[in-house]
Design a protein around this motif. Structure first.
Motif, PDB file in Angstrom:
ATOM      1  N   SER A  80     -76.777 -16.664 -45.533  1.00 23.31           N
ATOM      2  CA  SER A  80     -75.757 -16.431 -45.358  1.00 23.31           C
ATOM      3  C   SER A  80     -75.062 -15.163 -45.974  1.00 23.31           C
ATOM      4  CB  SER A  80     -74.554 -17.434 -46.299  1.00 23.31           C
ATOM      5  OG  SER A  80     -74.683 -18.717 -45.543  1.00 23.31           O
ATOM      6  N   THR A  81     -74.124 -14.446 -45.388  1.00 21.41           N
ATOM      7  CA  THR A  81     -73.681 -13.146 -45.946  1.00 21.41           C
ATOM      8  C   THR A  81     -72.520 -13.460 -46.582  1.00 21.41           C
ATOM      9  OG1 THR A  81     -74.590 -12.153 -43.906  1.00 21.41           O
ATOM     10  CG2 THR A  81     -73.010 -10.831 -45.297  1.00 21.41           C
ATOM     11  N   TYR A  82     -72.361 -12.763 -47.682  1.00 15.92           N
ATOM     12  CA  TYR A  82     -71.047 -13.011 -48.624  1.00 15.92           C
ATOM     13  C   TYR A  82     -70.182 -11.557 -48.495  1.00 15.92           C
ATOM     14  CZ  TYR A  82     -73.368 -17.029 -50.167  1.00 15.92           C
ATOM     15  OH  TYR A  82     -74.043 -18.308 -50.310  1.00 15.92           O
ATOM     16  N   TRP A  83     -68.880 -11.717 -48.122  1.00 18.36           N
ATOM     17  CA  TRP A  83     -68.182 -10.494 -48.070  1.00 18.36           C
ATOM     18  C   TRP A  83     -67.062 -10.506 -49.161  1.00 18.36           C
ATOM     19  CZ3 TRP A  83     -68.763  -6.695 -44.145  1.00 18.36           C
ATOM     20  CH2 TRP A  83     -69.779  -7.233 -43.458  1.00 18.36           C
ATOM     21  N   LEU A  84     -67.086  -9.257 -49.830  1.00 18.96           N
ATOM     22  CA  LEU A  84     -65.742  -9.382 -50.572  1.00 18.96           C
ATOM     23  C   LEU A  84     -64.591  -8.552 -49.783  1.00 18.96           C
ATOM     24  CD1 LEU A  84     -64.642  -9.230 -53.421  1.00 18.96           C
ATOM     25  CD2 LEU A  84     -65.292  -7.072 -53.995  1.00 18.96           C
TER      26      LEU A  84
END
Length: 200
Positions: A80-84
């Motif tokens: 998964s990719t985590y975005w702030l």
């Protein structure tokens, strides 16, 4: 480079101080940031699943097995990719992404601490002027958790006790080892949450 009075984060080319947030070449004033959230983006599974299905169908042919293995390896390596995401008066903006959720959560916690620091007029709470003894800090964290239905994040602990991130996190980890607290992730933001098992 940001020049400011207090540094909250300074790793991987990202800097958060008491007045600015520097990330990926962009600078955002802390005064303009209303909140910071984490968005999780699941990887696209279509490609590897198609490879696995085709590999299974053509497994009787020579090309089937390599295709099946390739699809399984591809699927296993997807993350998964985590975005702030920061919210400002001008709208929302994705400012940072990473495959490791821990990195994004660290930046989010530091950013929220900088925002909280600003809301206090740039002055630390009175309790922060002298470090609290470990037992006193544990009692403070228990009281904060009780007011939050038994759940507590490191950032919330820092904001409500005035202790440092290091002191709060190490104290919570001690309580985890002692069996009084368990660790989980917030279902929406992914932030690490400590559950006080006897009061949650």
């Amino acid at each position: 480079m940001i020049m400011a009075g207090q540094m909250f984060y300074n790793k991987r080319g990202i800097q958060i101080t008491d007045d600015s947030f520097l990330v990926n070449g962009g600078t955002y004033p802390i005064t303009s940031i209303r909140s910071a959230e984490i968005r999780t983006e699941a990887p696209q599974r279509v490609g590897p699943i198609v490879c696995i299905v085709l590999g299974a169908i053509f497994s009787i042919l020579l090309i089937g097995l390599p295709l099946l293995i390739f699809g399984v390896v591809w699927l296993a390596n997807q993350k998964s990719t985590y975005w702030l995401v920061i919210n400002t008066a001008a709208g929302s903006c994705e400012v940072l992404s990473a495959k490791e959720g821990r990195t994004v959560r660290e930046v989010q916690s530091a950013l929220l601490a900088a925002i909280a620091h600003l809301s206090l007029g740039g002055k630390p709470p009175a309790e922060q002027l002298s470090p609290a003894p470990r037992d006193t800090l544990m009692m403070q964290l228990l009281k904060v958790a009780k007011g939050n239905n038994g759940y507590l994040s490191v950032t919330q602990g820092v904001m409500d006790t005035g202790a440092s991130f290091t002191d709060v996190e190490s104290t919570l980890q001690e309580m985890v080892k002692a069996g009084y607290v368990s660790v989980a992730n917030h279902p929406d933001t992914g932030v690490v949450i400590y559950k006080f098992v006897e009061i949650a």
